[in-house]
Design a protein around this motif. Sequence first.
Motif: not given
Ligand SMILES: [Mg+2]
Length: 341
Positions: A37-39, A167-169, A185-189
């Motif tokens: 899980g990411k967290g 927030l990373d989702t 926030v941290k989106p990827n491309v």
């Molecule tokens: Mg990610």
Amino acid sequence: MFLTVTPNPCIDKTIFIPKFKPGDRVRSNKYTQISGGKGNNVARVLVTLGFQAGALLWVGGYTGKQVVKMLQEKDKVKCFPVWTEIPTRTITTILEEENGRQTAFFEPGPRISPQEYNNFIQTFNKVISSYKIPIVVLSGTVPDPKVAFLYRDLIQIANKQGIKVILDTYGNEFSEGIKSNPYMVKPNVEELTKFLNADLKDINSRIGAIQYLHKKHKIPCVVLSMGREGALVCWDNTYIHIIPPKIKEINPVGSGDALVAGFTIGLYKGFSIEDTGRLGVALGTSNAMTWDIGKFEIRDLINIYEQIKIYKINPINNQKVQYKEHTPLPVLLPKLKNSSL
Ligand SMILES: [Mg+2]
Ligand SMILES: Nc1ncnc2c1ncn2[C@@H]1O[C@H](COP(=O)(O)OP(=O)(O)OP(=O)(O)O)[C@@H](O)[C@H]1O
């Protein structure tokens, strides 16, 4: 203590085999498992760097108990479990050692009852009022689409208490969450491409995209992670591109989570945008150099940190100028120096 929130954790199991084809019956003599899980990945990195981390999660059944046990005993993360009637899922990855191919099978996450939703909100309230929490990290998917607005609610509560939220989702969780103005926030491309429904293949369109999130959605810190191309950051109207050196990629899963851990520390300690970005990218890149998710070699981290290049960007004409100064890692993280070198 930092608080990570993982609504949809799992047991992350990897089975090592020579090779296989669909339909085979394959016996293995090695497997590993971690609390996934990411967290939880973010929390693991924070603890490795000498910080305290707590994890709020929905967990259920025997697998849920195992997730909590592994987090507490192996990872030294303090757990705040909220129990669900439906058991926690297992994600099984088959790693073929002859060719490095990974095939992953995801079990579905649990449905969430109204009572379980309220329990989650109540536990969140209790934790942030009982502990000194400077930053909350909300990571990954929410298991039940009925409650995709969970992050929107949590961010509202945290903002009222003056706690910064990262927030990373992606998907509905992202579009709902940003309605409550997270700090970062941290989106990827891929995630940002889907959200904006835009073509983000070149760097200029990516700068435009983070500028859009920063200005239109009023998000003070926007980080776009771009795998081996590093990350673009917009923070307080300063734009930078952080470029890692070329590495032998072993497993990039969780690199975004490692990067988020670096930003959590940078925001908390008040590091400059350049030092924070350098630390975040160095953690992401070091994570990609090892198989284990949320783990890295301290020596890799130190080497990568030194080799990273940073360019300041003028968002009006997209011109770049290299920025050479940086704080040495042992000065930035003195505890790391004492315990790991
Ligand atoms: Mg990610
Ligand atoms: N192959 C690579 N080479 C160098 N650095 C990498 C590589 N892959 C990832 N990184 C580093 O890790 C950071 C985050 O990676 P990425 O953009 O893949 O995150 P992500 O897609 O959110 O990952 P996840 O969600 O699995 O944690 C990048 O900004 C970069 O610094």
